[in-house]
Design a protein around this motif. Structure first.
Motif, PDB file in Angstrom:
ATOM      1  N   PRO A  97      74.247  23.599  29.441  1.00 64.31           N
ATOM      2  CA  PRO A  97      75.581  23.167  30.069  1.00 64.31           C
ATOM      3  C   PRO A  97      76.405  22.822  28.918  1.00 64.31           C
ATOM      4  N   ARG A  98      77.736  22.899  29.291  1.00 64.13           N
ATOM      5  CA  ARG A  98      79.053  22.736  28.409  1.00 64.13           C
ATOM      6  C   ARG A  98      78.933  21.260  27.644  1.00 64.13           C
ATOM      7  N   VAL A  99      78.780  21.157  26.659  1.00 67.42           N
ATOM      8  CA  VAL A  99      78.951  19.798  25.954  1.00 67.42           C
ATOM      9  C   VAL A  99      80.151  19.607  24.960  1.00 67.42           C
ATOM     10  N   LYS A 100      80.583  18.390  24.886  1.00 66.50           N
ATOM     11  CA  LYS A 100      81.853  18.514  23.718  1.00 66.50           C
ATOM     12  C   LYS A 100      81.188  18.457  22.229  1.00 66.50           C
ATOM     13  N   ILE A 101      81.853  19.527  21.614  1.00 65.02           N
ATOM     14  CA  ILE A 101      81.284  19.665  20.295  1.00 65.02           C
ATOM     15  C   ILE A 101      82.546  19.300  19.376  1.00 65.02           C
ATOM     16  N   LEU A 102      82.369  18.567  18.429  1.00 61.14           N
ATOM     17  CA  LEU A 102      83.310  17.904  17.604  1.00 61.14           C
ATOM     18  C   LEU A 102      82.856  18.496  16.133  1.00 61.14           C
ATOM     19  N   HIS A 103      83.726  19.224  15.367  1.00 59.25           N
ATOM     20  CA  HIS A 103      83.511  19.535  14.022  1.00 59.25           C
ATOM     21  C   HIS A 103      84.079  18.348  13.139  1.00 59.25           C
ATOM     22  N   THR A 104      82.892  18.105  12.603  1.00 62.19           N
ATOM     23  CA  THR A 104      83.181  16.873  11.598  1.00 62.19           C
ATOM     24  C   THR A 104      83.881  17.119  10.099  1.00 62.19           C
ATOM     25  N   SER A 105      83.653  18.358   9.927  1.00 58.60           N
ATOM     26  CA  SER A 105      84.452  18.784   8.661  1.00 58.60           C
ATOM     27  C   SER A 105      85.243  20.142   8.726  1.00 58.60           C
ATOM     28  N   SER A 106      86.361  20.255   8.377  1.00 54.23           N
ATOM     29  CA  SER A 106      87.504  21.380   8.460  1.00 54.23           C
ATOM     30  C   SER A 106      87.136  22.492   7.483  1.00 54.23           C
ATOM     31  N   LYS A 107      86.236  22.013   6.624  1.00 54.47           N
ATOM     32  CA  LYS A 107      85.816  23.109   5.290  1.00 54.47           C
ATOM     33  C   LYS A 107      84.239  23.647   5.310  1.00 54.47           C
ATOM     34  N   ILE A 108      83.384  22.784   5.681  1.00 56.49           N
ATOM     35  CA  ILE A 108      81.908  23.051   5.834  1.00 56.49           C
ATOM     36  C   ILE A 108      81.584  23.542   7.212  1.00 56.49           C
ATOM     37  N   HIS A 109      81.264  24.642   7.073  1.00 58.55           N
ATOM     38  CA  HIS A 109      80.821  25.211   8.594  1.00 58.55           C
ATOM     39  C   HIS A 109      79.419  24.912   8.798  1.00 58.55           C
ATOM     40  N   GLY A 110      79.373  24.582  10.133  1.00 54.79           N
ATOM     41  CA  GLY A 110      78.117  24.260  10.522  1.00 54.79           C
ATOM     42  C   GLY A 110      78.107  22.707  10.860  1.00 54.79           C
ATOM     43  N   PHE A 156      71.683  21.841  44.457  1.00 55.79           N
ATOM     44  CA  PHE A 156      71.526  20.613  43.862  1.00 55.79           C
ATOM     45  C   PHE A 156      71.592  20.723  42.213  1.00 55.79           C
ATOM     46  N   GLY A 157      70.752  21.600  41.927  1.00 55.38           N
ATOM     47  CA  GLY A 157      70.474  21.763  40.422  1.00 55.38           C
ATOM     48  C   GLY A 157      71.761  22.063  39.568  1.00 55.38           C
ATOM     49  N   TYR A 158      71.975  23.201  40.222  1.00 50.99           N
ATOM     50  CA  TYR A 158      73.137  23.695  39.256  1.00 50.99           C
ATOM     51  C   TYR A 158      74.570  23.137  39.670  1.00 50.99           C
ATOM     52  N   ASP A 159      74.820  22.520  40.861  1.00 54.04           N
ATOM     53  CA  ASP A 159      75.869  21.919  41.145  1.00 54.04           C
ATOM     54  C   ASP A 159      75.811  20.623  40.505  1.00 54.04           C
ATOM     55  N   PHE A 160      74.872  19.934  40.329  1.00 49.44           N
ATOM     56  CA  PHE A 160      74.746  18.738  39.588  1.00 49.44           C
ATOM     57  C   PHE A 160      75.124  19.003  38.166  1.00 49.44           C
ATOM     58  N   LEU A 161      74.649  20.160  37.517  1.00 49.62           N
ATOM     59  CA  LEU A 161      74.980  20.168  36.150  1.00 49.62           C
ATOM     60  C   LEU A 161      76.413  20.379  36.127  1.00 49.62           C
ATOM     61  N   ARG A 162      77.098  21.309  36.852  1.00 50.08           N
ATOM     62  CA  ARG A 162      78.404  21.594  36.888  1.00 50.08           C
ATOM     63  C   ARG A 162      79.302  20.301  37.071  1.00 50.08           C
ATOM     64  N   ARG A 163      79.102  19.382  37.891  1.00 53.31           N
ATOM     65  CA  ARG A 163      79.973  18.383  37.976  1.00 53.31           C
ATOM     66  C   ARG A 163      79.907  17.236  36.910  1.00 53.31           C
ATOM     67  N   ASN A 164      78.846  17.557  36.212  1.00 53.42           N
ATOM     68  CA  ASN A 164      78.622  16.367  35.183  1.00 53.42           C
ATOM     69  C   ASN A 164      78.628  17.029  33.630  1.00 53.42           C
ATOM     70  N   CYS A 165      78.862  18.338  33.370  1.00 57.05           N
ATOM     71  CA  CYS A 165      78.899  18.932  32.163  1.00 57.05           C
ATOM     72  C   CYS A 165      80.430  18.960  31.883  1.00 57.05           C
ATOM     73  N   ARG A 166      80.815  19.006  30.507  1.00 57.46           N
ATOM     74  CA  ARG A 166      82.132  19.193  30.108  1.00 57.46           C
ATOM     75  C   ARG A 166      82.918  20.185  30.557  1.00 57.46           C
ATOM     76  N   ALA A 167      84.102  20.204  30.961  1.00 59.67           N
ATOM     77  CA  ALA A 167      85.160  21.393  31.453  1.00 59.67           C
ATOM     78  C   ALA A 167      85.172  22.374  30.381  1.00 59.67           C
ATOM     79  N   PRO A 168      85.475  23.424  30.466  1.00 61.36           N
ATOM     80  CA  PRO A 168      85.728  24.613  29.334  1.00 61.36           C
ATOM     81  C   PRO A 168      86.605  23.952  28.235  1.00 61.36           C
TER      82      PRO A 168
END
Length: 790
Positions: free
Chosen positions: A390-403, A758-770
């Motif tokens: 499921p989609r999650v919020k991904i934050l890049h903590t460095s603008s220079k170092i990849h990964g 139930f399963g997929y609908d629950f994950l869609r409602r609780n995961c991050r939007a695109p």
């Protein structure tokens, strides 16, 4: 910033898109610098294993006797395990199976997908195979070889493709489980040194709270990113390795200089002959000496093969061998063990050095835990990019170092589970059983995938692949069986965690696949669109309508649903598809695929934005400008075949052109925005809109213009089309987002209804939007809801 000072030249810059693996000829200064840095990032977990290996091994199953057969047998097992698995398997074989410089379970899976034309992503296109990174080093096997027959079998049978995906997901689930268990056992073992300074009744009341406090602090600091304290990682690990190797040398010469004789495999035979079933069960503790070995391959993208090899063979491997030999030398002269915890690491440390070593051990445990936590974030990002999480919020903590990324939801979930197993187990033995099973399962998955890589990607003999599986697989299977037998003593934890994460991944992947199939089956034909005429049968208003869709061809059903509901639409329509491809990185010059939908007077475009599974997604205003610039550049240079007399709409719709980002064509079109400034007279190389009379407004109106290079010249039709796009961009962008409600269609079986409703609908409602939905201004957003019976 000693640690990352030179790394900037060789790691990916998120703005320029340069990758370390592109550099083929590296200077020795570069290699040694990367080797130094890898000590802190890659080998933290592996380096702290001496803290708990002997303690876990002698916890219950075997006893330390006067004959020393047990301790010498364990030392022999440790030596040969470290030699065969990390050194021989990973350093000399597995590291060569990189995916454009990237490593890990999903790197092997994506490598196999490309060579065998097996892809779990539904939105794959033939044009994806033209990516330079996609087709790199891909050579079809000779038709008469076993590799060709295996490739054909994988391409024909969907069951085998699903099994390959499940195998890769199993490895990913165990990596996540390791991200929970490794910090717990590392920190708990490090703080166990306080047991020598107080009675047994009191130290248990101190160990667990101190370990929990350190773990909470470790996870609470994750959002700052490792680049802020990363320069300390390598010095801490080097100090720790020098410390344990020096103590090991001291113990060898002071207590038993002949301990080197125990390195002979004969002592393994004597050990198993004497201890029998107890010795076999104790292999679960010996297994812990190779925890963290998978990081050498998983973190390959941050460094180079040569730097990782040098760091391990020259520093890590000798230091660990000396540390284990030193502990064995000390224990071979001390048999009166008062308590079971007296067999641990700190008892072999000279008394005057125990507190300084304790501090260094805690710091090293934190560094090792940090590495596995970052690796967990990375594997979840890869799973999400490939549609398996499921989609999650991904934050890049460095603008220079990849990964260097941070995922808040996963971070706090890991912390809670880590605290739960620490408080629940409260001893190294059960923590070791749990961690060992997770580690050895990942290694078994790597062995299975590597055997396929040897045949399909390296085009080697099937006998070599079988020999690889039999040799390394039998060793790992032996350790796996010893860990599995301890199911009730902690080994159930990684199995339970993997089971839960596997269910989540499979439900999400199945639901996503079925949703995409519904979109494909219900997409609107281009002929229907062309039948509406240039005005689409409705009023065209100023502005750009940006329609987000998962489809790479055709018109989404959401569009027909929208135009039948509202009486007006925008003068320029862009169907935007943001997709992932099974390669680590997509170059900026290959990022955008742009094409017309229908004749040019319709002003309708399709833009496909391609990202690798380790790329950073851009979802800000700069991305919007890049998108408009790419379409403008396509109009200027990519209009092949659109001015011909043949009006075959199907051919025009399929005419997609690769257009890079504005940073890759410096001599191309640029977007300039002026806040309320009066435009200057238009030059020969600029398109400007004539100033119109408009009622006074409080806020100055933003004016948009395209700056076009003088050469080559563009024709009148293209200039007119560019002016239309410029006017629409100035009027603003409206985002049309689909909001689907997924339900199992009538007649579905009970299992499918439970999974979808139930399963997929629950994950869609609780995961991050695109990601694009999160950055879109609410005032410029239109959501269209539809029910998807799948």
């Amino acid at each position: 910033m000693v640690f990352f000072g030179v790394l900037r030249e060789f790691t990916m810059d998120l703005e320029t898109g340069n990758y370390p693996n592109i550099v083929k000829k590296e200077s020795w200064r570069t290699v040694l610098t990367l080797a130094y840095q890898s000590l802190g990032v890659v080998y933290g977990d592996l380096s702290i294993s001496p803290l708990y290996v002997y303690k876990s091994t002698f916890a219950e199953d075997i006893e330390h006797s006067e004959t020393n057969e047990e301790i010498f047998g364990v030392l022999s097992f440790v030596f040969w395990t470290l030699t065969l698995i990390p050194l021989l398997k990973y350093v000399f074989i597995v590291l060569k199976a990189d995916d454009n410089g990237e490593g890990g379970t999903f790197a092997l899976y994506s490598l196999l997908c490309r060579h065998a034309r097996v892809n779990s992503l539904p939105s794959c296109q033939l044009s994806d195979e033209d990516l330079s990174s996609y087709k790199k080093d891909i050579i079809s096997p000779a038709p008469s070889t076993f590799g060709a027959r295996l490739k054909s079998t994988l391409e024909k049978h969907r069951v085998l493709q699903r099994f390959l995906l499940v195998l890769a997901l199993l490895g990913a689930c165990m990596v996540i489980g390791d991200g929970i268990l490794t910090p717990a056992i590392s920190v708990f073992s490090a703080v166990s040194g306080v047991e020598l300074a107080m009675s047994r009744e009191h130290h248990k009341y101190v160990e667990v709270p101190v370990a929990c406090i350190i773990l909470i602090a470790l996870f609470a600091l994750q959002h700052y990113g490792t680049h802020r304290v990363g320069f300390l990682f390598a010095p801490v690990v080097i100090t720790w390795l020098l410390c344990i190797s020096a103590i090991g040398l001291y113990n060898i010469f002071h207590w038993n200089p002949h301990v080197y004789q125990a390195l002979s495999p004969y002592y393994m035979y004597k050990f198993l002959k004497k201890t029998q079933r107890g010795g076999w069960m104790s292999l679960g503790g010996i297994l812990l000496c190779i925890t963290g070995s998978e990081a050498m391959f998983a973190d390959l993208g941050h460094f180079s093969q040569l730097s990782i090899k040098i760091a391990f063979t020259a520093i890590v491997y000798p230091s660990l061998i000396l540390a284990y030999m030193g502990q064995a030398a000390y224990l071979s002269r001390h048999h009166n063990i008062e308590n079971d915890y007296r067999i641990g690491f700190y008892v072999s440390v000279p008394e005057k050095l125990r507190w300084p070593v304790l501090v260094i051990a805690v710091l090293a445990a934190v560094v090792g835990s940090q590495a596995i936590i970052t690796g967990t974030f990375s594997i979840i990002k890869q799973c999400s990019a490939l549609g398996c999480f499921p989609r999650v919020k991904i934050l890049h903590t460095s603008s220079k170092i990849h990964g260097q990324i941070y995922i808040p939801e996963i971070n706090w979930m890991l912390m809670l589970l880590c605290l739960a197993v620490t408080i629940g187990f409260r001893d190294t033995k059960r923590l070791g059983n749990a961690s060992g099973l997770a580690v050895i399962t990942v290694m078994l998955v790597t062995t299975c995938l590597m055997s396929l890589v040897i045949v399909l990607c390296w085009h080697q003999s099937v006998l070599l692949a079988v020999g690889f599986v039999l040799f390394f697989g039998s060793i790992e299977a032996l350790y796996f069986s010893a860990s599995l037998i301890e199911f009730l003593e902690g080994a159930w934890v990684p199995i339970a965690l993997a089971f839960i994460f596997m269910i989540v991944m499979c439900i999400w992947h199945y639901g996503t696949l079925k949703t995409y199939e519904y979109d494909v089956q219900n997409k609107v034909s281009v002929d229907w669109l062309l039948g509406l005429g240039p005005s689409l049968g409705i009023v065209r208003v100023r502005g750009i309508g940006l329609i987000h869709t998962e489809l790479v061809s055709g018109i989404p059903a959401i569009f027909s649903h929208f135009v039948t509901t509202l009486p007006a639409f925008h003068q320029v329509l862009i169907f935007l598809c943001v997709k992932s491809v099974p390669i680590p990185h997509v170059k900026h010059e290959e990022r955008f695929l742009v094409g017309h939908i229908g004749p040019k007077e319709y002003h309708m475009y399709r833009c496909i934005v391609r990202y690798g599974y380790r790329d950073a997604h851009k979802d800000d205003l700069q991305f919007e400008n890049d998108l408009v610039c790419s379409i403008a550049e396509y109009i200027r240079t990519g209009r092949v075949g659109l001015n011909e007399e043949n009006d075959d709409s199907a051919k025009q719709c399929e005419g997609m052109v690769v257009v890079g980002t504005p940073s890759t064509h410096l001599d191309g079109i640029k977007v300039c925005e002026d806040e309320g400034a009066n435009p200057e007279a238009a030059g020969t190389s600029e398109l400007r809109e004539k100033e119109k009379q408009s009622p006074p407004v409080i806020k100055p109106r933003k004016r948009v213009r395209f700056v076009i290079p003088d050469s080559p010249k563009i024709d009148r039709d293209a200039r007119k089309e560019l002016r239309e796009l410029m006017e629409a961009r100035e009027a603003g962008v409206t985002y049309i987002l689909g909001h689907s409600y997924v339900r199992a269609k009538k007649g579905s079986n009970l299992l499918k209804k439970i999974v979808i409703n139930f399963g997929y609908d629950f994950l869609r409602r609780n995961c991050r939007a695109p990601t694009y939905a999160l950055s879109v201004p609410h005032a410029s957003t239109l959501e269209v809801g539809m029910v998807y019976p799948i």
